[in-house]
Scaffold this motif. Structure first.
Motif, mmCIF file in Angstrom:
data_model
loop_
_atom_site.group_PDB
_atom_site.id
_atom_site.type_symbol
_atom_site.label_atom_id
_atom_site.label_comp_id
_atom_site.label_asym_id
_atom_site.label_seq_id
_atom_site.Cartn_x
_atom_site.Cartn_y
_atom_site.Cartn_z
ATOM 1 N N ASP A 287 36.846 49.715 34.585
ATOM 2 C CA ASP A 287 37.127 48.923 33.381
ATOM 3 C C ASP A 287 35.974 47.971 33.078
ATOM 4 O OD1 ASP A 287 39.645 49.928 32.828
ATOM 5 O OD2 ASP A 287 40.733 48.232 33.711
ATOM 6 N N TYR A 288 35.625 47.921 31.807
ATOM 7 C CA TYR A 288 34.865 46.794 31.266
ATOM 8 C C TYR A 288 35.882 45.870 30.610
ATOM 9 C CZ TYR A 288 30.200 49.129 31.166
ATOM 10 O OH TYR A 288 29.000 49.722 31.463
ATOM 11 N N ILE A 289 35.823 44.591 30.907
ATOM 12 C CA ILE A 289 36.688 43.617 30.240
ATOM 13 C C ILE A 289 35.792 42.521 29.680
ATOM 14 C CG2 ILE A 289 38.604 41.990 30.501
ATOM 15 C CD1 ILE A 289 39.507 43.660 32.940
ATOM 16 N N VAL A 290 35.838 42.340 28.373
ATOM 17 C CA VAL A 290 35.057 41.278 27.731
ATOM 18 C C VAL A 290 35.952 40.060 27.569
ATOM 19 C CG1 VAL A 290 33.746 40.575 25.693
ATOM 20 C CG2 VAL A 290 33.648 42.950 26.466
ATOM 21 N N ILE A 291 35.511 38.937 28.121
ATOM 22 C CA ILE A 291 36.262 37.685 28.011
ATOM 23 C C ILE A 291 35.457 36.726 27.146
ATOM 24 C CG2 ILE A 291 37.261 35.734 29.255
ATOM 25 C CD1 ILE A 291 37.757 37.581 31.585
ATOM 26 N N PRO A 292 35.948 36.451 25.938
ATOM 27 C CA PRO A 292 35.132 35.585 25.076
ATOM 28 C C PRO A 292 35.040 34.169 25.621
ATOM 29 C CG PRO A 292 37.230 36.108 24.004
ATOM 30 C CD PRO A 292 37.175 36.893 25.291
ATOM 31 N N ARG A 293 33.927 33.561 25.352
ATOM 32 C CA ARG A 293 33.653 32.179 25.739
ATOM 33 C C ARG A 293 34.852 31.292 25.367
ATOM 34 N NH1 ARG A 293 28.046 29.688 23.428
ATOM 35 N NH2 ARG A 293 27.986 27.747 24.590
ATOM 36 N N GLY A 294 35.313 30.531 26.338
ATOM 37 C CA GLY A 294 36.392 29.575 26.064
ATOM 38 C C GLY A 294 37.778 30.070 26.424
ATOM 39 N N ALA A 295 37.922 31.380 26.705
ATOM 40 C CA ALA A 295 39.263 31.883 27.045
ATOM 41 C C ALA A 295 39.593 31.531 28.499
ATOM 42 C CB ALA A 295 39.327 33.393 26.837
ATOM 43 N N MET A 296 40.832 31.085 28.729
ATOM 44 C CA MET A 296 41.285 30.813 30.101
ATOM 45 C C MET A 296 41.797 32.122 30.697
ATOM 46 S SD MET A 296 43.345 27.221 29.982
ATOM 47 C CE MET A 296 44.367 27.559 28.560
ATOM 48 N N TRP A 297 41.562 32.310 31.986
ATOM 49 C CA TRP A 297 42.039 33.532 32.633
ATOM 50 C C TRP A 297 42.126 33.373 34.143
ATOM 51 C CZ3 TRP A 297 38.685 36.415 35.950
ATOM 52 C CH2 TRP A 297 37.344 36.043 35.925
ATOM 53 N N ARG A 298 42.837 34.319 34.743
ATOM 54 C CA ARG A 298 42.895 34.427 36.202
ATOM 55 C C ARG A 298 43.265 35.873 36.521
ATOM 56 N NH1 ARG A 298 48.147 34.520 38.273
ATOM 57 N NH2 ARG A 298 49.736 34.165 36.692
ATOM 58 N N ILE A 299 43.054 36.273 37.783
ATOM 59 C CA ILE A 299 43.473 37.627 38.186
ATOM 60 C C ILE A 299 44.392 37.550 39.394
ATOM 61 C CG2 ILE A 299 41.472 38.847 37.250
ATOM 62 C CD1 ILE A 299 40.456 39.099 40.207
ATOM 63 N N GLU A 300 45.216 38.600 39.508
ATOM 64 C CA GLU A 300 46.032 38.832 40.704
ATOM 65 C C GLU A 300 45.687 40.229 41.198
ATOM 66 O OE1 GLU A 300 50.245 38.276 40.319
ATOM 67 O OE2 GLU A 300 50.035 36.297 39.375
ATOM 68 N N PRO A 301 44.792 40.330 42.194
ATOM 69 C CA PRO A 301 44.428 41.672 42.676
ATOM 70 C C PRO A 301 45.616 42.348 43.385
ATOM 71 C CG PRO A 301 42.821 40.013 43.381
ATOM 72 C CD PRO A 301 44.021 39.283 42.865
ATOM 73 N N ALA A 302 45.859 43.606 43.057
ATOM 74 C CA ALA A 302 46.825 44.408 43.820
ATOM 75 C C ALA A 302 46.097 45.103 44.965
ATOM 76 C CB ALA A 302 47.492 45.434 42.902
ATOM 77 N N GLU A 303 44.812 45.320 44.750
ATOM 78 C CA GLU A 303 43.926 45.889 45.783
ATOM 79 C C GLU A 303 42.675 45.029 45.815
ATOM 80 O OE1 GLU A 303 42.819 49.732 44.386
ATOM 81 O OE2 GLU A 303 44.900 50.415 44.230
ATOM 82 N N LYS A 304 41.984 45.073 46.943
ATOM 83 C CA LYS A 304 40.723 44.328 47.022
ATOM 84 C C LYS A 304 39.838 44.699 45.827
ATOM 85 C CE LYS A 304 36.684 43.253 49.601
ATOM 86 N NZ LYS A 304 35.745 43.563 50.653
ATOM 87 N N THR A 305 39.363 43.707 45.166
ATOM 88 C CA THR A 305 38.657 43.922 43.914
ATOM 89 C C THR A 305 37.191 43.528 44.062
ATOM 90 O OG1 THR A 305 40.673 43.604 42.631
ATOM 91 C CG2 THR A 305 38.587 43.185 41.495
ATOM 92 N N GLU A 306 36.324 44.435 43.625
ATOM 93 C CA GLU A 306 34.885 44.124 43.578
ATOM 94 C C GLU A 306 34.438 44.321 42.138
ATOM 95 O OE1 GLU A 306 34.057 46.097 47.957
ATOM 96 O OE2 GLU A 306 32.462 46.170 46.436
ATOM 97 N N MET A 307 33.805 43.321 41.606
ATOM 98 C CA MET A 307 33.379 43.437 40.212
ATOM 99 C C MET A 307 31.995 42.843 40.001
ATOM 100 S SD MET A 307 35.501 40.535 38.067
ATOM 101 C CE MET A 307 37.142 40.790 38.732
ATOM 102 N N VAL A 308 31.387 43.301 38.910
ATOM 103 C CA VAL A 308 30.158 42.683 38.416
ATOM 104 C C VAL A 308 30.576 41.784 37.262
ATOM 105 C CG1 VAL A 308 27.876 43.110 37.440
ATOM 106 C CG2 VAL A 308 28.901 44.808 38.954
#
Ligand SMILES: [Fe+2]
Length: 375
Positions: free
Chosen positions: A134-155
């Motif tokens: 997945d590519y996920i674009v998060i625009p400047r200023g958006a609040m976010w968090r993740i809950e990994p179901a599996e160990k997550t490695e990202m760029v």
């Protein structure tokens, strides 16, 4: 540089068109401006342009193995920056932990590329699952968090003080490569509503590259709904349908996925190899001297590179002539393969980048020698 004063001149032995029917016993090198869009010449060399016997001084290609980096905990602000400039930050984040706080990047848009793992993302706009590719674009200023179901490695790629946009697809039209209708957006769904409540939440804001923490007596991801054209979007690399020609090796710019102010993000996805007998079947040797080039290798067998594994990063600085590795060149010439199966992300920056200590700590210092013996 549309109004470049030049026009194609011809001298000595040359092919009639780029990348096709090279003169016997020659190797083509493209010297070009503006990242494959500007004025360019093709030179037909008698020796392989990367056939050096020694390469000394500060100008070096680099390869980094992100598999050697450890976990960084539950905040993306702990992600390890590897390559940066004033307009772009290339970071690696590995985590298994559910985030216990929210983050907001006030410095620029963030692009998340999920290399491994799966889980859920909660943001101002709702709830979205994520998975590898997945590519996920998060625009400047958006609040976010993740809950990994599996160990997550990202760029994470920050477009500092800029915004991600889709490229102009010119004469192939807006639905080529991927139809923008495929872009997924977060949903105000039951999972989103279930995480709302009156528990205390912290938002760690990155602004001017400094961190501030804002505490609320409730979860501020509490939108009842939203409307507009600014949101988090997701596209998976398996939905990218690359441009190709069976008669012509298209330049990397044909694989552009996102454009920011001073860099582009391209995706190399599986595609058939050119079948025309006269067409070049591997990337051509080139000097792309207006851009620094960074590639992250995600999945598959990277056919133009030797000794490159999933999770590795290469950096080819401007001023460095490069092209396929010797084994790949020979395999390509014989057209032993009918298709590529690689997924890789490339970032081409218009301004020079710097490498960090973390990058140097996982560097394969022998990379420059991987072209040795080309001839
Ligand atoms: Fe290149």
């Amino acid at each position: 540089m549309k109004n470049w004063i030049g026009f194609p001149h011809r001298e000595g032995k040359h092919s009639r068109q780029a990348h096709v029917d090279l003169p016997e016993g020659t190797y083509e090198r493209e010297m070009g401006k503006e990242g494959f869009f500007g004025p360019a010449s093709h030179l037909y060399h008698k020796n392989i342009p990367t056939g050096w016997t020694s390469f000394e001084g500060p100008l070096q290609p680099h390869a980094f193995d992100t598999n050697k980096l450890s976990d960084f905990g539950s905040s993306p602000w702990n992600a390890e920056a590897l390559i940066t400039n004033a307009h772009m930050k290339f970071r690696i984040w590995k985590t298994s932990e559910k985030m216990d706080h929210l983050v907001r990047n006030a410095d620029g848009d963030d692009l998340l590329f999920i290399h491994h793992g799966a889980g859920e993302l909660f943001c101002d706009f709702g709830h979205l699952n994520y998975e590898a590719g997945d590519y996920i674009v998060i625009p400047r200023g958006a609040m976010w968090r993740i809950e990994p179901a599996e160990k997550t490695e990202m760029v994470l790629v920050e477009a500092t003080n800029s915004s991600y946009q889709l490229p102009d697809k010119g004469m192939v039209g807006p639905h080529a490569i991927f139809d923008p209708a495929i872009l997924d957006v977060p949903a105000i769904d039951a999972a989103f509503e279930a995480q709302q409540g009156q528990d205390e939440w912290r938002v760690v804001v990155k602004a001017r590259n400094q961190f501030s923490t804002i505490t609320y007596p409730f979860n501020p991801l509490d939108a009842a709904g939203w409307k507009g054209d600014l949101t988090v979007v997701r596209v998976n690399v398996r939905d990218i349908r690359p441009l190709m020609s069976h008669r012509y090796h298209l330049p990397p710019s044909a694989h552009t996925t996102f454009v920011a102010g001073r860099f582009v993000v391209c995706t190399f996805a599986p595609r058939p190899i050119e079948s025309d007998p006269g067409a070049l079947k591997v990337p051509f040797y080139h000097n792309n001297d207006d851009y620094d080039e960074i590639i992250f290798y995600h999945r598959g067998d990277f056919f133009s590179r030797d000794n490159i594994e999933q999770g590795m990063v290469t950096f080819h600085p401007f001023g460095f002539t490069h092209g396929p590795h010797p084994k790949a060149f020979k395999a390509g010439e014989k057209a032993a393969r009918k298709e590529t199966d690689e997924y890789a992300m490339m970032i081409d920056t218009r301004d020079p980048v710097e490498m960090t200590e973390s990058a140097y700590s996982v560097e394969n210092k022998d990379y420059v020698n991987s072209w040795k013996g080309s001839n």
